[in-house]
Design an enzyme around this catalytic site. Structure first.
Site, PDB file in Angstrom:
ATOM      1  CG  ASP A 137       6.047  -9.238   2.515  1.00  0.00           C
ATOM      2  OD1 ASP A 137       5.672  -8.308   3.261  1.00  0.00           O
ATOM      3  OD2 ASP A 137       6.982 -10.006   2.809  1.00  0.00           O
ATOM      4  CG  HIS A 151       0.837  -0.279   4.579  1.00  0.00           C
ATOM      5  ND1 HIS A 151       1.300  -1.528   4.256  1.00  0.00           N
ATOM      6  CD2 HIS A 151       1.271  -0.054   5.849  1.00  0.00           C
ATOM      7  CE1 HIS A 151       1.977  -2.038   5.279  1.00  0.00           C
ATOM      8  NE2 HIS A 151       1.970  -1.155   6.256  1.00  0.00           N
ATOM      9  CG  LEU A 200     -11.060 -11.144 -10.951  1.00  0.00           C
ATOM     10  CD1 LEU A 200     -10.069 -12.201 -11.454  1.00  0.00           C
ATOM     11  CD2 LEU A 200     -10.308  -9.826 -10.749  1.00  0.00           C
TER      12      LEU A 200
HETATM   13  C1  IPE Z   1       2.325 -11.618   4.986  1.00  0.00           C
HETATM   14  O1  IPE Z   1       3.287 -10.628   5.100  1.00  0.00           O
HETATM   15  C2  IPE Z   1       0.961 -11.036   5.224  1.00  0.00           C
HETATM   16  C3  IPE Z   1       0.475 -10.135   4.200  1.00  0.00           C
HETATM   17  C4  IPE Z   1       1.076  -9.811   3.081  1.00  0.00           C
HETATM   18  C5  IPE Z   1      -0.822  -9.579   4.445  1.00  0.00           C
HETATM   19  P1  IPE Z   1       4.080 -10.380   6.464  1.00  0.00           P
HETATM   20  O2  IPE Z   1       5.049  -9.294   6.198  1.00  0.00           O
HETATM   21  O3  IPE Z   1       3.120 -10.178   7.576  1.00  0.00           O
HETATM   22  O4  IPE Z   1       4.806 -11.782   6.674  1.00  0.00           O
HETATM   23  P2  IPE Z   1       6.100 -12.161   7.518  1.00  0.00           P
HETATM   24  O5  IPE Z   1       5.933 -11.541   8.870  1.00  0.00           O
HETATM   25  O6  IPE Z   1       7.280 -11.594   6.804  1.00  0.00           O
HETATM   26  O7  IPE Z   1       6.114 -13.653   7.519  1.00  0.00           O
HETATM   27  C1  IPE Z   2       2.821  -6.186   3.260  1.00  0.00           C
HETATM   28  O1  IPE Z   2       3.880  -5.325   3.419  1.00  0.00           O
HETATM   29  C2  IPE Z   2       1.528  -5.615   3.769  1.00  0.00           C
HETATM   30  C3  IPE Z   2       1.044  -6.245   4.990  1.00  0.00           C
HETATM   31  C4  IPE Z   2       1.602  -7.241   5.618  1.00  0.00           C
HETATM   32  C5  IPE Z   2      -0.162  -5.712   5.568  1.00  0.00           C
HETATM   33  P1  IPE Z   2       4.683  -5.229   4.777  1.00  0.00           P
HETATM   34  O2  IPE Z   2       4.039  -4.218   5.633  1.00  0.00           O
HETATM   35  O3  IPE Z   2       4.848  -6.567   5.394  1.00  0.00           O
HETATM   36  O4  IPE Z   2       6.069  -4.695   4.249  1.00  0.00           O
HETATM   37  P2  IPE Z   2       7.513  -5.173   4.692  1.00  0.00           P
HETATM   38  O5  IPE Z   2       7.562  -6.671   4.516  1.00  0.00           O
HETATM   39  O6  IPE Z   2       7.681  -4.764   6.120  1.00  0.00           O
HETATM   40  O7  IPE Z   2       8.430  -4.475   3.753  1.00  0.00           O
HETATM   41 MG    MG Z   3       6.227  -8.045   5.236  1.00  0.00          MG
END
Ligand code: IPE
Ligand code: IPE
Ligand code: MG
Length: 243
Positions: free
Chosen positions: A18, A35, A129
């Site tokens: 995240d 991303h 792995l």
């Molecule tokens: C969790 O992150 C999902 C992934 C990392 C794929 P999100 O950014 O979607 O989670 P929330 O919305 O903060 O709970």
């Molecule tokens: C995690 O990063 C990747 C996915 C959930 C696909 P985010 O896109 O949630 O990044 P933030 O949390 O908005 O910074």
């Molecule tokens: Mg996020």
């Protein structure tokens, strides 16, 4: 190099990757740049994991709830998975990585599903792995699918409801045959599980790291493992006696 079967090392590490969007925003870049940078961090983690004695590495790439994001971001993330598999499959295979993709495939394009199946079948004998990619994954949905499959078996008379044990439920999950998660890492600073591996994390150690996912590297993984090794896992019993 640590021994893979050392009891103090996590066999199964799961990561909620995240913070990609915030990493990009802090740099004045579009979220998509975060991303993309996240894919490089994923590559670093996959390379570092076997060196740290990890046997199973589960990466949360796209949740069932992530479909709620703007269409352009969803399309970008779907395409990124496709590109990652296409670009890295040969190298992952050569490195002895077994790829397992968990989550629902029904909402994905047939060509993407075919690519995921190909990656899994090509690498299925690899043992260095196991890389579990959670894509279109939600733990509640996984548990509901397992319940449905078991109910269908029972209705068909193939299993007795009395035989629906913890082991039997585990066999019906996408992670059948894998050990439970020992260490769950979430980057980005949020302290929640966001529908990831609810069953498998029943006794996992949780570690919330303040860095954004694109900044994750082998050193961060090493710090996480050192923290894991300092924890006292009791599993409901008493403090481990040191022999
Ligand atoms: C969790 O992150 C999902 C992934 C990392 C794929 P999100 O950014 O979607 O989670 P929330 O919305 O903060 O709970
Ligand atoms: C995690 O990063 C990747 C996915 C959930 C696909 P985010 O896109 O949630 O990044 P933030 O949390 O908005 O910074
Ligand atoms: Mg996020």
């Amino acid at each position: 190099m640590p021994r893979a079967n050392s009891p103090s090392l996590p066999r199964h590490v799961a990561i909620i990757m995240d913070g990609n969007g915030r990493w990009a925003t802090h740099r004045g870049l579009p979220r998509s740049a975060g991303h993309k940078a996240g894919i490089d961090a994923l590559r670093r983690a996959v390379r570092a994991a076997p060196e740290q004695g990890i046997e199973y590495l589960s990466m949360y790439s796209f949740s069932t709830e992530n479909w709620q994001r703007p269409k352009t971001e969803v399309a970008f993330l779907l395409n990124l998975l496709r590109r990652f598999i296409k670009q890295d499959l040969a190298e992952l295979h050569a490195a002895g990585v077994r790829i397992v993709v968990i989550g629902a495939r029904s909402d994905l394009e047939p060509s993407l599903v075919a690519l995921l199946c190909h990656a899994e079948s090509l690498t299925k004998e690899n043992i260095k792995l196991t890389l579990v990619i959670a894509f279109n994954y939600g733990a509640k949905q996984e548990l509901a699918r397992a319940a449905k499959a078991l109910a269908q078996e029972a209705v068909a008379g193939r299993i007795n409801p009395d035989d629906i044990t913890v082991d039997r439920v585990e066999q019906a999950l996408n992670t059948a045959g894998m050990p439970d998660v020992d260490l769950l890492i979430r980057t980005g600073g949020e302290q929640r599980i966001s529908n990831f591996l609810l069953w498998q994390c029943a006794y996992a150690e949780f570690l919330f790291m303040p860095l954004f996912w694109p900044d994750f590297d082998g050193a961060a993984l090493q710090r996480a493992i050192a923290e894991f090794q300092s924890r006292d896992r009791r599993f409901g019993g008493l403090r481990a006696v040191t022999a």
